[in-house]
Design a protein around this motif. Structure first.
Motif, short mmCIF file in Angstrom:
data_model
loop_
_atom_site.label_atom_id
_atom_site.label_comp_id
_atom_site.label_asym_id
_atom_site.label_seq_id
_atom_site.Cartn_x
_atom_site.Cartn_y
_atom_site.Cartn_z
N SER A 101 0.82 -1.21 0.00
CA SER A 101 0.00 0.00 0.00
C SER A 101 0.85 1.27 0.00
O SER A 101 0.32 2.37 -0.16
N ASP A 102 2.17 1.12 0.15
CA ASP A 102 3.08 2.26 0.14
C ASP A 102 3.80 2.30 -1.21
O ASP A 102 4.85 1.69 -1.40
N CYS A 103 3.24 3.02 -2.15
CA CYS A 103 3.81 3.07 -3.49
C CYS A 103 5.05 3.95 -3.56
O CYS A 103 5.97 3.68 -4.34
N ALA A 104 5.09 5.01 -2.76
CA ALA A 104 6.21 5.95 -2.84
C ALA A 104 7.53 5.28 -2.51
O ALA A 104 8.57 5.61 -3.10
N SER A 105 7.53 4.32 -1.60
CA SER A 105 8.78 3.64 -1.22
C SER A 105 9.28 2.71 -2.31
O SER A 105 10.41 2.22 -2.22
N HIS A 106 8.47 2.47 -3.34
CA HIS A 106 8.88 1.61 -4.45
C HIS A 106 8.94 2.41 -5.75
O HIS A 106 8.72 1.86 -6.83
N ALA A 107 9.26 3.70 -5.65
CA ALA A 107 9.36 4.56 -6.82
C ALA A 107 10.61 5.43 -6.70
O ALA A 107 11.27 5.48 -5.65
N TYR A 108 10.94 6.13 -7.76
CA TYR A 108 12.11 7.01 -7.75
C TYR A 108 11.83 8.24 -8.61
O TYR A 108 10.91 8.25 -9.44
N GLY A 109 12.64 9.28 -8.39
CA GLY A 109 12.51 10.52 -9.14
C GLY A 109 11.23 11.27 -8.81
O GLY A 109 10.69 11.18 -7.69
N ASP A 110 10.74 12.02 -9.80
CA ASP A 110 9.54 12.81 -9.61
C ASP A 110 8.32 11.93 -9.31
O ASP A 110 7.37 12.39 -8.66
N THR A 111 8.35 10.72 -9.78
CA THR A 111 7.25 9.80 -9.51
C THR A 111 7.15 9.49 -8.03
O THR A 111 6.05 9.40 -7.47
N ARG A 112 8.30 9.37 -7.40
CA ARG A 112 8.30 9.12 -5.94
C ARG A 112 7.70 10.32 -5.21
O ARG A 112 6.91 10.15 -4.28
N THR A 113 8.06 11.51 -5.64
CA THR A 113 7.53 12.72 -5.01
C THR A 113 6.01 12.79 -5.19
O THR A 113 5.28 13.12 -4.25
N PHE A 114 5.57 12.51 -6.40
CA PHE A 114 4.13 12.55 -6.66
C PHE A 114 3.39 11.55 -5.78
O PHE A 114 2.34 11.89 -5.18
N LEU A 115 3.89 10.33 -5.68
CA LEU A 115 3.21 9.31 -4.88
C LEU A 115 3.31 9.59 -3.38
O LEU A 115 2.47 9.10 -2.61
N THR A 116 4.28 10.37 -2.98
CA THR A 116 4.35 10.79 -1.57
C THR A 116 3.25 11.79 -1.26
O THR A 116 2.59 11.73 -0.21
N ASN A 117 3.04 12.74 -2.19
CA ASN A 117 2.02 13.76 -1.99
C ASN A 117 0.62 13.27 -2.36
O ASN A 117 -0.37 13.81 -1.85
N THR A 118 0.57 12.29 -3.23
CA THR A 118 -0.72 11.73 -3.66
C THR A 118 -0.65 10.21 -3.47
O THR A 118 -0.38 9.47 -4.43
N PRO A 119 -0.85 9.75 -2.26
CA PRO A 119 -0.66 8.32 -1.99
C PRO A 119 -1.59 7.44 -2.83
O PRO A 119 -2.72 7.81 -3.16
N CYS A 120 -1.07 6.28 -3.17
CA CYS A 120 -1.88 5.31 -3.90
C CYS A 120 -2.67 4.47 -2.91
O CYS A 120 -2.51 4.58 -1.69
N GLN A 121 -3.51 3.61 -3.43
CA GLN A 121 -4.23 2.66 -2.59
C GLN A 121 -3.53 1.31 -2.55
O GLN A 121 -3.53 0.64 -1.51
N GLN A 122 -2.92 0.92 -3.67
CA GLN A 122 -2.21 -0.36 -3.69
C GLN A 122 -1.31 -0.46 -4.91
O GLN A 122 -1.65 0.02 -5.99
N LEU A 123 -0.15 -1.09 -4.70
CA LEU A 123 0.77 -1.40 -5.77
C LEU A 123 0.88 -2.93 -5.87
O LEU A 123 1.18 -3.60 -4.89
N THR A 124 0.61 -3.46 -7.06
CA THR A 124 0.69 -4.90 -7.31
C THR A 124 1.69 -5.15 -8.41
O THR A 124 1.60 -4.54 -9.49
N ARG A 125 2.67 -6.02 -8.15
CA ARG A 125 3.72 -6.26 -9.13
C ARG A 125 3.96 -7.75 -9.34
O ARG A 125 3.81 -8.56 -8.41
#
Length: 235
Positions: A101-125
């Motif tokens: 449920s923590d997408c920001a911790s599995h992202a990098y760059g501007d995408t990480r910043t976006f997901l920190t400010n706009t949290p996701c509901q779930q990341l499935t990989r």
């Protein structure tokens, strides 16, 4: 002179009435028989015929459900993943989808910043493998990011599709899967799609590239687009 009327004796009339009775018997014997009364048994036969027809129809339905050899017919089952151009196989290192449920911790760059400010509901990989026409193993990462709204999903897709804005980590870049000679799938082919509140991110690559980098990236991108259908396997 008065004529004397002789009385009629019974013996004189016998031949007459006996002849009349004989004629009546003859007429009765030659007359067509009266029409038979309504045949109640015919109605019963009709009802029985209708009943037998119903039994036959029911028997036909039963025969469709049960084969003569006693095996019950079943509807052919289909896999959840639709068919495509390439045959993908689940990586043995990731037999089941990884969810967080923590997408920001599995992202990098501007995408990480976006997901920190706009949290996701779930990341499935998930991670899959396929092969090129010449037999080289291709590793394909499938990431599905579920946002709170479709508007957030559209913004995330637009961000990740631009160069230099980062992205969601594939499982090799994230360190969840070890592949000799590979540290990321971000140098191969890329594809993405938005499905309401979900953003699908696909990355594919091989451990070693061919001599023609443009042809290699084109093939990897083709494989990534074909892998968009694998999201059905992650649901």
């Amino acid at each position: 002179m008065t004529q004397r009327i002789q009385p009629i004796r019974p013996s004189d009339t016998a031949p007459l009435w006996r002849a009349e009775i004989g004629q009546l018997d003859s007429l009765m014997s030659t007359a067509p028989p009266p029409p038979p009364p309504p045949n109640r048994s015919r109605r019963g036969l009709v009802l029985k015929g209708v009943g037998l027809l119903g039994v036959a129809v029911l028997s036909g339905l039963v025969w469709l459900l049960v084969r003569p050899d006693g095996e019950t017919t079943t509807t052919p089952t289909t896999t959840s993943t639709p068919a495509g151009q390439f045959a993908f196989t689940k990586s043995p290192q990731v037999p089941e989808p990884l969810r967080d449920s923590d997408c920001a911790s599995h992202a990098y760059g501007d995408t990480r910043t976006f997901l920190t400010n706009t949290p996701c509901q779930q990341l499935t990989r998930g991670l899959y493998t396929t092969t090129t026409p010449d037999g080289v193993t291709v590793y394909t990462s499938v990431s599905v990011v579920r946002m709170k709204t479709a508007e957030d999903a559209a913004e995330l897709k637009d961000l990740t599709n631009r160069n230099g804005t980062g992205n969601v980590n594939d499982l090799i870049k994230d360190g969840a899967v070890q592949v000799p000679g590979m540290t990321t799938l971000g140098n191969g082919g890329y594809a993405s799609d938005q499905r309401d509140r979900e953003v699908v991110i696909i990355e594919s690559d091989t451990a070693k590239h061919g001599p023609n980098e443009a042809e290699h990236n084109h093939l990897m991108k083709k494989i990534s687009f074909d892998a968009l259908r694998l999201t059905a396997d992650l649901s």
